[in-house]
Design a protein around this motif. Structure first.
Motif: not given
Length: 189
Positions: A60-64, A111-112, A117-119, A134-136
């Motif tokens: 979650p700290k580096k979602p990219e 991350s937003e 998150f936007l996936v 997909v907004p998550v």
């Protein structure tokens, strides 16, 4: 002990620990669901898929650097009405004999903030792939991390509902997909 050997051992243990931590992120099927909602002659009709799997690789700290994939067994799609449930597997709708699974594979995660998150990814249904965003939202409670979201699929983009069922005044083209995927083992947000 030789300092170089000690460093090598430390790196191997750290790598093994990281791999073990990643392998611990697991879907909890009993606490998860994939629902679809369409409109037939203006009336909302809700169905669900009973069988699906999901794999999540996310810091979650580096979602990219993360990824998510979902596989849905199309034969498990049910509307809860016997006649309609018997029709869904047929070629005019899901064509499960030729296309037993639908898949989603992420291409990027952004991350937003605040667990949102936007996936972006590829959704493949009946062998036809389309780009979707997909907004998550991920919430955490105890050991569980629950990812929820809603997005719209254009059914005709995937040849779902052909011939007389292609008429969007009878069955709407927009199908809302809602999901709740509960995982254990995800790090803190």
């Amino acid at each position: 002990m030789n300092p170089a050997f000690r460093l090598l051992c430390t790196l191997l243990v750290a790598t093994a620990s990281a791999a073990t931590a990643q392998a611990q992120v697991r879907l909890q099927p009993a606490q998860s669901e994939v629902v679809f909602v369409t409109r037939q002659m203006g009336v909302p009709v809700e169905g669900r898929f009973k069988t699906f799997t999901a794999a999540l690789d996310l810091d979650p700290k580096k979602p990219e650097a993360g990824s998510v994939s979902v596989q849905i067994t199309m034969l498990s799609g049910l509307l809860g009405v016997a006649e309609a449930d018997a029709e869904l597997p047929k070629p005019i709708w899901f064509n499960v004999a030729k296309f037993p699974e639908a898949t989603f594979k992420s291409t990027s995660i952004k991350s937003e903030g605040n667990g949102r998150f936007l996936v972006n990814g590829k959704l493949t249904i009946k062998g036809i792939s389309r780009d979707v965003t997909v907004p998550v939202t991920i919430t955490q409670s105890g050991p569980n991390s629950t990812a929820t979201g809603t997005f719209v699929v254009k059914r005709l983009d995937h040849t779902i509902g052909q011939e007389e069922w292609a008429d969007t005044t009878v069955v709407a083209n927009d199908v809302q997909v809602k999901f709740k995927l509960t995982f254990t083992g995800l790090g803190p947000l």
